[in-house]
Design a protein around this motif. Structure first.
Motif, PDB file in Angstrom:
ATOM      1  N   HIS A 119      -1.479   9.314 -10.500  1.00 52.67           N
ATOM      2  CA  HIS A 119      -1.863   7.936  -9.824  1.00 52.67           C
ATOM      3  C   HIS A 119      -1.159   6.761  -9.754  1.00 52.67           C
ATOM      4  O   HIS A 119      -1.375   6.889  -8.441  1.00 52.67           O
ATOM      5  CB  HIS A 119      -3.535   8.060  -9.135  1.00 52.67           C
ATOM      6  N   ILE A 120      -1.052   6.379 -11.381  1.00 47.78           N
ATOM      7  CA  ILE A 120      -0.555   5.273 -11.495  1.00 47.78           C
ATOM      8  C   ILE A 120       0.527   4.903 -11.365  1.00 47.78           C
ATOM      9  O   ILE A 120       0.989   5.763 -11.536  1.00 47.78           O
ATOM     10  CB  ILE A 120      -1.182   4.788 -12.840  1.00 47.78           C
ATOM     11  N   TYR A 133      -0.767   9.044  -0.413  1.00 48.91           N
ATOM     12  CA  TYR A 133      -2.800   8.757  -0.486  1.00 48.91           C
ATOM     13  C   TYR A 133      -2.993   8.513  -1.758  1.00 48.91           C
ATOM     14  O   TYR A 133      -2.562   9.970  -2.688  1.00 48.91           O
ATOM     15  CB  TYR A 133      -3.434  10.052   0.514  1.00 48.91           C
ATOM     16  N   GLY A 134      -3.722   7.513  -2.704  1.00 46.51           N
ATOM     17  CA  GLY A 134      -4.131   8.234  -3.493  1.00 46.51           C
ATOM     18  C   GLY A 134      -3.530   7.414  -4.643  1.00 46.51           C
ATOM     19  O   GLY A 134      -4.507   7.396  -5.700  1.00 46.51           O
ATOM     20  N   ASP A 135      -2.510   6.838  -4.243  1.00 43.48           N
ATOM     21  CA  ASP A 135      -1.377   5.853  -5.320  1.00 43.48           C
ATOM     22  C   ASP A 135      -2.562   5.223  -5.958  1.00 43.48           C
ATOM     23  O   ASP A 135      -3.204   3.971  -4.505  1.00 43.48           O
ATOM     24  CB  ASP A 135      -0.337   5.348  -4.470  1.00 43.48           C
ATOM     25  N   LYS A 187      -8.459  -1.326 -12.339  1.00 43.47           N
ATOM     26  CA  LYS A 187      -8.117  -0.683 -10.807  1.00 43.47           C
ATOM     27  C   LYS A 187      -8.438   0.490 -11.018  1.00 43.47           C
ATOM     28  O   LYS A 187      -8.904   1.601  -9.712  1.00 43.47           O
ATOM     29  CB  LYS A 187      -6.776  -0.628 -10.338  1.00 43.47           C
ATOM     30  N   LEU A 188      -8.996   1.176 -11.986  1.00 45.66           N
ATOM     31  CA  LEU A 188      -9.367   2.687 -11.584  1.00 45.66           C
ATOM     32  C   LEU A 188     -11.031   2.454 -12.120  1.00 45.66           C
ATOM     33  O   LEU A 188     -11.821   3.414 -12.259  1.00 45.66           O
ATOM     34  CB  LEU A 188      -9.199   3.882 -13.634  1.00 45.66           C
TER      35      LEU A 188
END
Length: 315
Positions: A119-120, A133-135, A187-188
């Motif tokens: 996702h990163i 979506y989900g990035d 960010k996670l």
């Protein structure tokens, strides 16, 4: 500020020798070796790989170190010549002077928005990118520090962080470079991140990238490996990343356990496959069990879990 780049050009076959000699002058080196650049790579990677890299002479390589303009390089050049005089191939030395601002922006022509892990997405600061979506978007300007997200060792670390960082974790990145891994962890969902590097310029870049991404829970500071690392609120770290080199990881292995909670993990990267067993053995002696490993090209990243109360140190 102006900087000098002391650059040694050599045959690719002599790169290891030249790198070893240059590392005796400075541990922070830039190596340019295009022998593995794939023909037609842009068909696979879009515009990520610059044509000048793909078309470069595969038989030649270079190693550079950087100093402030005021540093007298005559001693460096004499040292290099005395140690490389026996090289079978030809080498030459260049001194290139440049403004810091030029170096800080030179990376832009080579890097585009890049997804690493699941996702990163690493987005060069100022680039336009439509997130899916989900990035998890990371806006990055590496400046003079290591870490654009495209190197195999950074990709490996980021992908493993995605799997192991949990909401509320305390995270430490040793040798943080651009600060990319601390920003990823923040960010996670990490509650607090510490990012340290021996280079004050790298630490400044870390701070800028933390602010750029709105990550106000990242503390950046200068430290020679673990020398100035402290526990935040007396709490050991849940996860530590060390994307450095095998020798440095081995050097830290006996001390790093003091900063990690029982059951916490250390992610090591920057290790070539040939040195993997040495790092594994050092981490085992330091009180860790290897629970996962990932490979990318000639690099490997290991995940090591700290034994709980040092009980049963048998794999």
């Amino acid at each position: 500020m102006k900087w000098n780049q002391l650059k040694v050009n050599c045959d690719t076959a002599e790169l290891e020798t030249v790198s070893a000699v240059m590392s005796m002058l400075d541990e922070s080196l830039m190596i340019e070796d295009y022998s593995d650049a794939m023909e037609g790579a842009n068909k696979v990677y879009g515009e990520l790989v610059d044509e000048s890299i793909l078309n470069a002479d595969k038989t030649r390589a270079s190693v550079s170190l950087f100093t402030e303009e005021s540093v007298n390089l005559e001693g460096h050049i004499s040292f290099i010549n005395s140690h490389l005089s026996s090289l079978s191939g030809k080498y030459d030395i260049e001194i290139i002077t440049s403004d810091e601002d030029n170096w800080r922006n030179a990376w832009r022509k080579y890097y585009k928005p890049t997804k690493i892990g699941k996702h990163i997405v690493i987005v060069p600061d100022g680039d336009i990118y439509e997130a899916s979506y989900g990035d998890v978007r990371i806006d990055l300007e590496p400046g003079l520090a290591f870490g654009t997200g495209t190197h195999e060792t950074t990709r490996l670390c980021a992908a493993l962080l995605e799997e192991h960082v949990k909401e509320g974790d305390y995270m430490l990145d040793v040798g943080a470079g651009s600060g990319i891994l601390a920003v990823c962890a923040s960010k996670l969902g990490a509650e607090f991140c510490a990012a340290c590097d021996i280079d004050p310029i790298a630490v400044r870049t870390e701070q800028e990238n933390a602010e750029r991404n709105g990550c106000h829970n990242i503390e950046c500071f200068v430290s020679d490996l673990l020398s100035d690392v402290k526990l935040k609120n007396g709490r050991p770290y849940d996860i530590v990343t060390a994307n450095i080199v095998a020798d440095i990881i081995i050097k830290m292995s006996q001390d790093i356990g003091g900063f990690v909670k029982d059951g916490g993990i250390v992610i090591t990267s920057g290790v070539i496959r040939e040195r993997e067993a040495e790092v594994d053995e050092a981490m085992k002696k330091g009180g860790f069990e290897k629970i996962d490993v990932r490979y990318d090209g000639g690099w490997c990243a290991g995940v090591f879990k700290k034994y709980v109360n040092n009980i049963s140190k048998q794999l």
